[in-house]
Design an enzyme around this catalytic site. Sequence first.
Site, mmCIF file in Angstrom:
data_model
loop_
_atom_site.group_PDB
_atom_site.id
_atom_site.type_symbol
_atom_site.label_atom_id
_atom_site.label_comp_id
_atom_site.label_asym_id
_atom_site.label_seq_id
_atom_site.Cartn_x
_atom_site.Cartn_y
_atom_site.Cartn_z
ATOM 1 N N CYS A 121 28.302 5.706 56.269
ATOM 2 C CA CYS A 121 28.749 5.360 54.914
ATOM 3 C C CYS A 121 27.803 4.339 54.282
ATOM 4 O O CYS A 121 27.385 4.492 53.135
ATOM 5 C CB CYS A 121 30.178 4.815 54.956
ATOM 6 N N CYS A 122 27.436 3.310 55.058
ATOM 7 C CA CYS A 122 26.496 2.315 54.523
ATOM 8 C C CYS A 122 25.153 2.956 54.192
ATOM 9 O O CYS A 122 24.481 2.552 53.245
ATOM 10 C CB CYS A 122 26.301 1.170 55.525
ATOM 11 N N CYS A 204 31.880 -4.424 50.105
ATOM 12 C CA CYS A 204 32.771 -3.405 49.578
ATOM 13 C C CYS A 204 34.228 -3.797 49.844
ATOM 14 O O CYS A 204 34.545 -4.366 50.895
ATOM 15 C CB CYS A 204 32.475 -2.059 50.222
ATOM 16 N N CYS A 207 36.035 -2.936 53.143
ATOM 17 C CA CYS A 207 35.370 -3.453 54.354
ATOM 18 C C CYS A 207 35.253 -4.969 54.361
ATOM 19 O O CYS A 207 34.484 -5.536 55.144
ATOM 20 C CB CYS A 207 33.987 -2.831 54.484
ATOM 21 N N CYS A 232 25.054 -4.210 57.660
ATOM 22 C CA CYS A 232 25.140 -2.900 57.026
ATOM 23 C C CYS A 232 23.830 -2.135 57.135
ATOM 24 O O CYS A 232 23.751 -1.001 56.699
ATOM 25 C CB CYS A 232 25.545 -3.030 55.568
HETATM 26 S S1 SF4 Z 1 30.575 -1.611 53.400
HETATM 27 FE FE1 SF4 Z 1 32.192 -0.057 53.851
HETATM 28 S S2 SF4 Z 1 32.565 1.127 51.952
HETATM 29 FE FE2 SF4 Z 1 30.658 -0.090 51.711
HETATM 30 S S3 SF4 Z 1 29.049 1.306 52.205
HETATM 31 FE FE3 SF4 Z 1 29.489 0.205 54.124
HETATM 32 S S4 SF4 Z 1 31.126 1.355 55.191
HETATM 33 FE FE4 SF4 Z 1 30.950 2.182 53.083
#
Ligand code: SF4
Length: 247
Positions: A121-122, A204, A207, A232
């Site tokens: 996701c990151c 985010c 998170c 991240c």
């Molecule tokens: S911090 Fe969480 S929502 Fe944001 S990009 Fe990374 S995993 Fe995805």
Amino acid sequence: MTVINPIQEAEALAAKLERLDLAGRLSLVAGLGGRVVFTTSLGIEDQVITAEIGTHRLPIDVVTLQTGRLFKETLDLIGETESQYDIHITRYEPEQADIDAYAAKYGMNGFYESVEARHACCSVRKLKPLARALEGATIWITGLRRGQSANRAETPFAEYDAERHLLKVNPLADWDIDAIKVFVADNGVPINPLHARGYPSIGCEPCTRAIKPGEPERAGRWWWEQDEKRECGLHVAEETASIVAQQ
Ligand code: SF4
């Protein structure tokens, strides 16, 4: 003629930066030529740097990664900051096709299920937009501080990012959080109201949680993971930072 490699160049720059105040550091870097990019998460450290760039009208591109999962307070602060300093903050967003592919494979909130899913996701929402934000850049400025976490304790003023082929500059490396707060108060710098609600580090929304008294500053980031060095991917572990380079 003496030829120095990029790592030596970074070390020489770091030695010069150490002797300057923040405005001097940013002015020096802005004057080195090429495209100089500052990536802001709108966190309190980054607001200090943005304030100096705006106040001194420095030729530095200010950009942010609009992941699509930010707090409303963070989104509101982007506009407020642009207005206060009469600057433009360029938003870099993930590709919809990447988000759809991620959701199909892991689920939209699949990042809670595994470290692999979280990194994926990151990668989609941060790393790929970061790569676009840094296209053509010769210098990347960040708001990293040594006091933010054990993982960042050795943050240098400048380092060579071999993966991205640029110099990464951390002009707040030696600032502590108290100095940051004094600067903000003395200069009327707008900050995220979440800081006052127990969020020293804000990413985010799904998170990030508030921290408890005594916890490290970044304890509220990906709190469900056990790895003390969780990041991240924008900024990797120090031992590899000079070779390979995450906000
Ligand atoms: S911090 Fe969480 S929502 Fe944001 S990009 Fe990374 S995993 Fe995805």
